[in-house]
Enzyme design. Structure first.
Site, mmCIF file in Angstrom:
data_model
loop_
_atom_site.group_PDB
_atom_site.id
_atom_site.type_symbol
_atom_site.label_atom_id
_atom_site.label_comp_id
_atom_site.label_asym_id
_atom_site.label_seq_id
_atom_site.Cartn_x
_atom_site.Cartn_y
_atom_site.Cartn_z
ATOM 1 N N ASP A 188 1.353 4.930 1.759
ATOM 2 C CA ASP A 188 0.992 5.885 2.803
ATOM 3 C C ASP A 188 1.551 7.250 2.437
ATOM 4 O O ASP A 188 2.626 7.358 1.849
ATOM 5 C CB ASP A 188 1.574 5.438 4.155
ATOM 6 N N ASP A 240 11.023 4.661 12.729
ATOM 7 C CA ASP A 240 11.890 3.673 13.373
ATOM 8 C C ASP A 240 13.234 3.477 12.668
ATOM 9 O O ASP A 240 14.280 3.823 13.200
ATOM 10 C CB ASP A 240 11.146 2.341 13.599
ATOM 11 N N ASP A 269 0.855 -1.198 0.000
ATOM 12 C CA ASP A 269 0.000 0.000 0.000
ATOM 13 C C ASP A 269 0.888 1.244 0.000
ATOM 14 O O ASP A 269 2.100 1.156 0.141
ATOM 15 C CB ASP A 269 -0.945 -0.005 1.205
HETATM 16 P P1 ATP Z 1 5.039 -3.091 5.928
HETATM 17 O O1 ATP Z 1 5.615 -3.267 4.602
HETATM 18 O O2 ATP Z 1 5.038 -4.317 6.713
HETATM 19 O O3 ATP Z 1 3.724 -2.358 5.959
HETATM 20 P P2 ATP Z 1 5.913 -0.624 7.034
HETATM 21 O O4 ATP Z 1 7.281 -0.112 7.366
HETATM 22 O O5 ATP Z 1 5.167 0.113 5.979
HETATM 23 O O6 ATP Z 1 6.076 -2.155 6.692
HETATM 24 P P3 ATP Z 1 3.775 0.124 8.775
HETATM 25 O O7 ATP Z 1 3.354 -0.483 10.047
HETATM 26 O O8 ATP Z 1 2.846 0.197 7.631
HETATM 27 O O9 ATP Z 1 5.078 -0.676 8.344
HETATM 28 O O10 ATP Z 1 4.329 1.562 9.142
HETATM 29 C C1 ATP Z 1 4.465 2.640 8.227
HETATM 30 C C2 ATP Z 1 5.627 3.552 8.623
HETATM 31 O O11 ATP Z 1 5.387 4.123 9.912
HETATM 32 C C3 ATP Z 1 6.958 2.831 8.769
HETATM 33 O O12 ATP Z 1 7.615 2.697 7.533
HETATM 34 C C4 ATP Z 1 7.705 3.737 9.718
HETATM 35 O O13 ATP Z 1 8.207 4.854 9.049
HETATM 36 C C5 ATP Z 1 6.599 4.201 10.653
HETATM 37 N N1 ATP Z 1 6.482 3.324 11.835
HETATM 38 C C6 ATP Z 1 5.711 2.222 11.961
HETATM 39 N N2 ATP Z 1 5.827 1.662 13.168
HETATM 40 C C7 ATP Z 1 6.682 2.441 13.846
HETATM 41 C C8 ATP Z 1 7.205 2.417 15.173
HETATM 42 N N3 ATP Z 1 6.876 1.447 16.022
HETATM 43 N N4 ATP Z 1 8.062 3.390 15.532
HETATM 44 C C9 ATP Z 1 8.390 4.384 14.679
HETATM 45 N N5 ATP Z 1 7.947 4.455 13.428
HETATM 46 C C10 ATP Z 1 7.088 3.520 13.002
HETATM 47 MG MG MG Z 2 3.037 -0.176 5.455
#
Ligand code: ATP
Ligand code: MG
Length: 457
Positions: free
Chosen positions: A71, A145, A69
């Site tokens: 964001d 993160d 997706d």
């Molecule tokens: P995935 O591909 O599994 O969705 P993702 O990195 O996009 O991985 P999400 O949970 O969708 O994971 O989170 C979106 C963004 O928000 C991350 O890329 C990161 O920048 C931020 N983020 C998510 N969780 C945290 C956290 N626990 N602490 C700090 N930043 C976070």
């Molecule tokens: Mg994501």
């Protein structure tokens, strides 16, 4: 000036100004961004705001992976975003986001936020309880993160904006926390789990300083609310990289907080083989676009613990059916101390387990009734794993094959496949109707358990 330049060059350090990579310096193109996300970015920019694709999508595209997706991050506040779109909703209590509906897509738009520190918003271990103060784009990068998760892509200019050295870390294929790892894990222990999962998903390594504190800080996972842990565990299991992720969790000693029973299960070769097969099988299904249910996976992860407990009870002479149900309850209860498996999954998990003994009954009408059971498919897939892992021995080793054939066969063939009804069992059954009886030693079999279960229907 020199200090600022230096800061810009050190990965993991936060710079006030971004390093901007033009389209010649990276491979990501706007055509790789969904139409909905592009439209939303354009609208925000036309209204005079900054708007970018951010996080996992930019990371995945830079690594040549198709994102699941897109964001968005912007300097517009939720109240400023909402009126720009016909179908937009402000959601979230902890931090407010806007969901913009664009065709069939839902685009999540978040306002730049800053990372807060201070005693009033952290618990006694340093865990942040609030994360909802708007900030600059640089602050928004800093509160994320990992460096590779803090990159911003502007589909209009096709630029990548990097405040934390994430592009360099992408190139080196390493996962690095932004800022001081100990502080960042204390703020949010889930970051340890995210690190293990992302390293497995992306096939990259966790940089030394980022990995070092994990074994010491792993127990902090226990302070995370169980519902949030479940969300993360679900991501791990359904990521398509479950096998690698669970290995990665174990390598870093993180599974104790999530699946305390897993250690025990993996100690026995059969248990290990069963779990490995279940995870590999799930990953395969995900890669083929097939559905996977968390209930099936949890049932798999915990099965050998149920089995051990059930076998022990039967050896003590307990009646098979109640013993199986006791074992199921005990295992789920123990598991729930750490990671709350939601009730809606518990029912399915139990059904998958409870149906197992019924596969052994292959006479009369019973196999036909089992085929009609709403959970037949999941329970059958589970049986296949049991056979493949070598759990069922002797005559029962071919049980899954029998059921595979039975499903495909026509009526005449099915009739031929049925096992002769075992007369003694039948007699015993009719005699036992309506009153309790003591277990006979030869009854300590799964078949007898199934019979009891069936009559309870
Ligand atoms: P995935 O591909 O599994 O969705 P993702 O990195 O996009 O991985 P999400 O949970 O969708 O994971 O989170 C979106 C963004 O928000 C991350 O890329 C990161 O920048 C931020 N983020 C998510 N969780 C945290 C956290 N626990 N602490 C700090 N930043 C976070
Ligand atoms: Mg994501």
């Amino acid at each position: 000036m020199i200090r600022r330049l230096l800061a810009r060059l050190v990965p993991g350090r936060i710079a006030a100004e971004p390093r901007i990579y033009g389209p010649g310096a990276h491979p990501v193109r706007r055509t790789q961004i969904s139409r909905g996300a592009q439209d939303v970015v354009r609208k925000l920019q036309q209204a005079g705001f900054k708007a970018f694709i951010v996080g996992g999508a930019v990371r995945d595209l830079l690594l040549g992976i198709t994102p699941k997706d897109f964001d968005l991050a912007t300097n517009a506040t939720p109240e400023q975003i909402k009126p720009l779109f016909r179908r937009a909703f402000i959601i979230g209590r902890r931090f407010r986001l806007v969901h913009v509906l664009a065709g069939a897509e839902t685009i999540e738009v978040a306002t730049f936020r800053s990372r807060q520190t201070g005693d009033d918003i952290a618990d006694e271990h340093g865990r942040l309880l609030s994360d909802n103060v708007f900030g600059t784009q640089a602050q928004d990068a800093a509160r994320r993160d990992f460096t590779i998760n803090a990159l911003y892509f502007d589909p209009t200019t096709e630029e990548v904006w990097d405040y934390v050295g994430g592009v360099a870390d992408i190139k080196a294929r390493r996962l690095r926390l932004i800022g001081d790892p100990v502080t960042r894990y204390r703020e949010d222990p889930v970051r340890m789990l995210r690190g293990a999962r992302l390293a497995a998903k992306l096939g990259i390594s966790i940089e030394k300083k980022t990995a070092a504190p994990i074994p010491v800080l792993a127990p902090l996972i226990h302070n995370v609310p169980p519902a949030r842990l479940f969300d993360e565990m679900e991501k791990i299991l359904l990521s398509g990289h479950a096998a690698e992720s669970v290995k990665s969790l174990r390598r870093h000693g993180l599974h104790h907080g999530m699946l305390p029973l897993l250690d025990v299960i993996l100690e026995q070769p059969l248990g290990q083989r069963f779990v490995d097969l279940a995870l590999a099988n799930t990953d395969q299904r995900v890669s083929e676009g097939k559905s996977v249910t968390p209930a099936f996976l949890f049932a798999s992860l915990l099965w050998h613990e149920v089995l051990a407990s059930w076998n022990a009870a039967r050896q003590r002479g307990e009646r098979p059916t109640p013993a199986l149900f006791d074992a199921m309850d005990r295992v789920l209860e123990q598991q729930a101390e750490r990671l709350a498996i939601p009730r809606r999954f518990e029912a399915t998990i139990k059904e998958i387990w409870a149906l197992q003994p019924r596969f052994e009954l292959r006479a009369g009408q019973r196999p036909f009734r089992l085929l009609e059971h709403p959970r037949f498919r999941a329970a059958y897939d589970f049986l296949v794993l049991r056979c493949e892992s070598g759990e069922l021995q002797g005559e029962l080793a071919g049980l899954a094959d029998w059921w595979t054939k039975f499903q495909d066969a026509d009526t005449a063939e099915r009739e031929r496949m049925l096992k002769p009804d075992e007369a003694p069992k039948k007699r015993r059954r009719s005699r036992s109707r309506g009153r309790k009886r003591e277990p006979a030693p030869d009854e300590a079999s799964a078949g007898a358990a199934a019979e009891g279960e069936e009559s309870a229907e």
